[in-house]
Design a protein around this motif. Sequence first.
Motif, PDB file in Angstrom:
ATOM      1  N   MET A  35      19.134 -19.427 -15.595  1.00  0.00           N
ATOM      2  CA  MET A  35      18.867 -18.254 -16.433  1.00  0.00           C
ATOM      3  C   MET A  35      19.593 -18.338 -17.762  1.00  0.00           C
ATOM      4  O   MET A  35      19.036 -17.991 -18.809  1.00  0.00           O
ATOM      5  CB  MET A  35      19.258 -16.995 -15.681  1.00  0.00           C
ATOM      6  CG  MET A  35      18.230 -16.634 -14.641  1.00  0.00           C
ATOM      7  SD  MET A  35      18.739 -15.263 -13.672  1.00  0.00           S
ATOM      8  CE  MET A  35      17.241 -14.971 -12.770  1.00  0.00           C
ATOM      9  N   LEU A  38      17.770 -20.748 -19.891  1.00  0.00           N
ATOM     10  CA  LEU A  38      16.544 -20.125 -20.401  1.00  0.00           C
ATOM     11  C   LEU A  38      16.863 -19.236 -21.595  1.00  0.00           C
ATOM     12  O   LEU A  38      16.120 -19.227 -22.585  1.00  0.00           O
ATOM     13  CB  LEU A  38      15.907 -19.280 -19.306  1.00  0.00           C
ATOM     14  CG  LEU A  38      14.773 -19.900 -18.521  1.00  0.00           C
ATOM     15  CD1 LEU A  38      14.292 -18.921 -17.494  1.00  0.00           C
ATOM     16  CD2 LEU A  38      13.642 -20.277 -19.431  1.00  0.00           C
ATOM     17  N   LEU A  41      17.106 -21.284 -24.552  1.00  0.00           N
ATOM     18  CA  LEU A  41      15.783 -21.713 -25.014  1.00  0.00           C
ATOM     19  C   LEU A  41      15.069 -20.580 -25.750  1.00  0.00           C
ATOM     20  O   LEU A  41      14.333 -20.825 -26.702  1.00  0.00           O
ATOM     21  CB  LEU A  41      14.935 -22.191 -23.839  1.00  0.00           C
ATOM     22  CG  LEU A  41      15.308 -23.547 -23.254  1.00  0.00           C
ATOM     23  CD1 LEU A  41      14.228 -24.039 -22.322  1.00  0.00           C
ATOM     24  CD2 LEU A  41      15.533 -24.559 -24.346  1.00  0.00           C
ATOM     25  N   TYR A  42      15.289 -19.332 -25.323  1.00  0.00           N
ATOM     26  CA  TYR A  42      14.717 -18.197 -26.064  1.00  0.00           C
ATOM     27  C   TYR A  42      15.302 -18.147 -27.460  1.00  0.00           C
ATOM     28  O   TYR A  42      14.584 -17.916 -28.439  1.00  0.00           O
ATOM     29  CB  TYR A  42      15.004 -16.870 -25.361  1.00  0.00           C
ATOM     30  CG  TYR A  42      14.315 -16.694 -24.030  1.00  0.00           C
ATOM     31  CD1 TYR A  42      13.249 -17.503 -23.662  1.00  0.00           C
ATOM     32  CD2 TYR A  42      14.722 -15.711 -23.144  1.00  0.00           C
ATOM     33  CE1 TYR A  42      12.628 -17.342 -22.458  1.00  0.00           C
ATOM     34  CE2 TYR A  42      14.103 -15.548 -21.936  1.00  0.00           C
ATOM     35  CZ  TYR A  42      13.067 -16.360 -21.588  1.00  0.00           C
ATOM     36  OH  TYR A  42      12.447 -16.196 -20.384  1.00  0.00           O
ATOM     37  N   ALA A  47      13.718 -15.951 -30.566  1.00  0.00           N
ATOM     38  CA  ALA A  47      13.643 -14.698 -29.822  1.00  0.00           C
ATOM     39  C   ALA A  47      15.062 -14.213 -29.503  1.00  0.00           C
ATOM     40  O   ALA A  47      15.473 -14.199 -28.345  1.00  0.00           O
ATOM     41  CB  ALA A  47      12.834 -14.870 -28.547  1.00  0.00           C
ATOM     42  N   PHE A  49      16.357 -11.270 -29.485  1.00  0.00           N
ATOM     43  CA  PHE A  49      16.427 -10.080 -28.631  1.00  0.00           C
ATOM     44  C   PHE A  49      16.317 -10.460 -27.160  1.00  0.00           C
ATOM     45  O   PHE A  49      17.110 -10.027 -26.324  1.00  0.00           O
ATOM     46  CB  PHE A  49      15.308  -9.109 -29.018  1.00  0.00           C
ATOM     47  CG  PHE A  49      15.235  -7.887 -28.156  1.00  0.00           C
ATOM     48  CD1 PHE A  49      16.243  -6.948 -28.188  1.00  0.00           C
ATOM     49  CD2 PHE A  49      14.165  -7.685 -27.304  1.00  0.00           C
ATOM     50  CE1 PHE A  49      16.186  -5.832 -27.391  1.00  0.00           C
ATOM     51  CE2 PHE A  49      14.105  -6.568 -26.500  1.00  0.00           C
ATOM     52  CZ  PHE A  49      15.121  -5.641 -26.548  1.00  0.00           C
ATOM     53  N   LEU A  50      15.334 -11.318 -26.867  1.00  0.00           N
ATOM     54  CA  LEU A  50      15.168 -11.734 -25.471  1.00  0.00           C
ATOM     55  C   LEU A  50      16.345 -12.574 -24.999  1.00  0.00           C
ATOM     56  O   LEU A  50      16.699 -12.541 -23.819  1.00  0.00           O
ATOM     57  CB  LEU A  50      13.865 -12.510 -25.299  1.00  0.00           C
ATOM     58  CG  LEU A  50      12.614 -11.649 -25.335  1.00  0.00           C
ATOM     59  CD1 LEU A  50      11.403 -12.507 -25.125  1.00  0.00           C
ATOM     60  CD2 LEU A  50      12.679 -10.574 -24.287  1.00  0.00           C
ATOM     61  N   VAL A  53      18.833 -10.003 -23.986  1.00  0.00           N
ATOM     62  CA  VAL A  53      18.373  -9.271 -22.790  1.00  0.00           C
ATOM     63  C   VAL A  53      18.426 -10.167 -21.560  1.00  0.00           C
ATOM     64  O   VAL A  53      18.814  -9.734 -20.475  1.00  0.00           O
ATOM     65  CB  VAL A  53      16.948  -8.718 -23.026  1.00  0.00           C
ATOM     66  CG1 VAL A  53      16.365  -8.192 -21.734  1.00  0.00           C
ATOM     67  CG2 VAL A  53      16.976  -7.623 -24.047  1.00  0.00           C
ATOM     68  N   GLN A  54      18.061 -11.426 -21.763  1.00  0.00           N
ATOM     69  CA  GLN A  54      18.088 -12.353 -20.621  1.00  0.00           C
ATOM     70  C   GLN A  54      19.503 -12.467 -20.064  1.00  0.00           C
ATOM     71  O   GLN A  54      19.708 -12.436 -18.850  1.00  0.00           O
ATOM     72  CB  GLN A  54      17.595 -13.724 -21.081  1.00  0.00           C
ATOM     73  CG  GLN A  54      17.744 -14.831 -20.062  1.00  0.00           C
ATOM     74  CD  GLN A  54      16.609 -14.878 -19.069  1.00  0.00           C
ATOM     75  OE1 GLN A  54      15.631 -14.168 -19.225  1.00  0.00           O
ATOM     76  NE2 GLN A  54      16.746 -15.688 -18.055  1.00  0.00           N
ATOM     77  N   VAL A  57      20.608  -8.554 -18.853  1.00  0.00           N
ATOM     78  CA  VAL A  57      19.856  -7.976 -17.727  1.00  0.00           C
ATOM     79  C   VAL A  57      19.746  -8.970 -16.574  1.00  0.00           C
ATOM     80  O   VAL A  57      20.082  -8.650 -15.438  1.00  0.00           O
ATOM     81  CB  VAL A  57      18.462  -7.518 -18.195  1.00  0.00           C
ATOM     82  CG1 VAL A  57      17.653  -7.068 -17.012  1.00  0.00           C
ATOM     83  CG2 VAL A  57      18.590  -6.401 -19.192  1.00  0.00           C
ATOM     84  N   TYR A  58      19.310 -10.196 -16.894  1.00  0.00           N
ATOM     85  CA  TYR A  58      19.075 -11.126 -15.794  1.00  0.00           C
ATOM     86  C   TYR A  58      20.382 -11.660 -15.213  1.00  0.00           C
ATOM     87  O   TYR A  58      20.708 -11.459 -14.047  1.00  0.00           O
ATOM     88  CB  TYR A  58      18.194 -12.285 -16.257  1.00  0.00           C
ATOM     89  CG  TYR A  58      16.809 -12.190 -15.683  1.00  0.00           C
ATOM     90  CD1 TYR A  58      16.632 -12.223 -14.316  1.00  0.00           C
ATOM     91  CD2 TYR A  58      15.698 -12.042 -16.484  1.00  0.00           C
ATOM     92  CE1 TYR A  58      15.381 -12.113 -13.772  1.00  0.00           C
ATOM     93  CE2 TYR A  58      14.440 -11.929 -15.951  1.00  0.00           C
ATOM     94  CZ  TYR A  58      14.290 -11.970 -14.602  1.00  0.00           C
ATOM     95  OH  TYR A  58      13.056 -11.859 -14.069  1.00  0.00           O
ATOM     96  N   ILE A  62      20.910  -8.484 -12.695  1.00  0.00           N
ATOM     97  CA  ILE A  62      20.098  -8.831 -11.525  1.00  0.00           C
ATOM     98  C   ILE A  62      20.824  -9.840 -10.639  1.00  0.00           C
ATOM     99  O   ILE A  62      20.901  -9.698  -9.417  1.00  0.00           O
ATOM    100  CB  ILE A  62      18.727  -9.368 -11.986  1.00  0.00           C
ATOM    101  CG1 ILE A  62      17.954  -8.262 -12.690  1.00  0.00           C
ATOM    102  CG2 ILE A  62      17.942  -9.918 -10.829  1.00  0.00           C
ATOM    103  CD1 ILE A  62      16.581  -8.641 -13.109  1.00  0.00           C
TER     104      ILE A  62
END
Lengths: 272, 99
Positions: A35, A38, A41-42, A47, A49-50, A53-54, A57-58, A62
Amino acid sequence: MIAFWVLAPVMVLAALGMVLSRKAVHAALLLAVVMVSLAILYAVQDAPFLFVVQIIVYTGAILMLFLFVLMLVGVDASDSVVETLRGQRLAAVVLGVLFAATVGIGVAQTTLGVVTGLDEANADGNVPGIAVLLFSRYVFAFEVTSALLITAALGAMVLAHRERLGPKETQRSMSQRRMREYVATGRPLGPLPTPGVYARHNAVDTPALLPDGQTSSLSISQSLQARGNVRQAMSGEVDETLEQLTSEQERRTTTGNAAPERRHGTDQGGPA
Amino acid sequence: MSATPFLTLSALLFTIGAFGVLVRRNAIVVFMCVELMLNATNLAFVTFSRVNGNLDGQIAAFFVMVVAAAEVVVGLAIITSIFRTRRSASVDDASLLKY
């Protein structure tokens, strides 16, 4: 590009390790590797923002929830190697290879054209761009999301809720129960005795001595007793120590007064 | 940079996740594999967003994350309640509906 070629093998290896590792905790930690990679990589793909968030949040929420539940639900229960369905693993491998081939052919046969890039879309910044889209074209989906989140929170509460089977024990009922136990079994009403305090040991694994010379099992935690970690208060340790001390004394007297004198000398030399 | 390597990686991760769902017994690990599949699709979304030059793909990835968060909360609650009654987190043991 460098980030991709560095991270892609790491991600694939971590994902494979996640699938193949026997322990669930290892799987969770390897998933965290995937994660975070990833997220990078975003960031590489315009990206930001992602990316944030990744990670928040992830990886932050999570995955930590996964670890929490893992600790609740048998962390030491590793997967059994016994196949309940015969040939399941082989079938899974065949299906996986077929699926990979299908998707790979799909990726290989599509022509994506020229990569436009997000420079124009991100002209006002990535976060304002996403906000404009989210609150104009996707505002309905965004609002439905709130209903989904509330339903999920309520569902989790309902599922994890445990119904109370008996009445709640109050302080009054507890004291009454203790008094009844005292009448029935003679169990002492006061607090349990403290661990023993001796010249050489006063830790919680040392039982207290009763007036008749026996040790009190009530003074030791039950889990220590179950593990067999209780120190014997009246062990032969005293004799051993006595023997050690006398032998040391003898050694000192045979070698003369050198040892005490040296110590005396260093004591004087210290402050000077 | 070309988008094909990203899509290949996404497909590979998705395949690994699907394989894990088929192979593993521990319900929590199966769940993690589902998360891996969702993440792989997110990577494809972000890549397509860059290819097409608009932010719709990133919005889609964002919604996938929100739904994944909700799904994880409910799924883990189900796993804990099953574990509380059956003392097992294996998907093989929750088979009473079959009979």
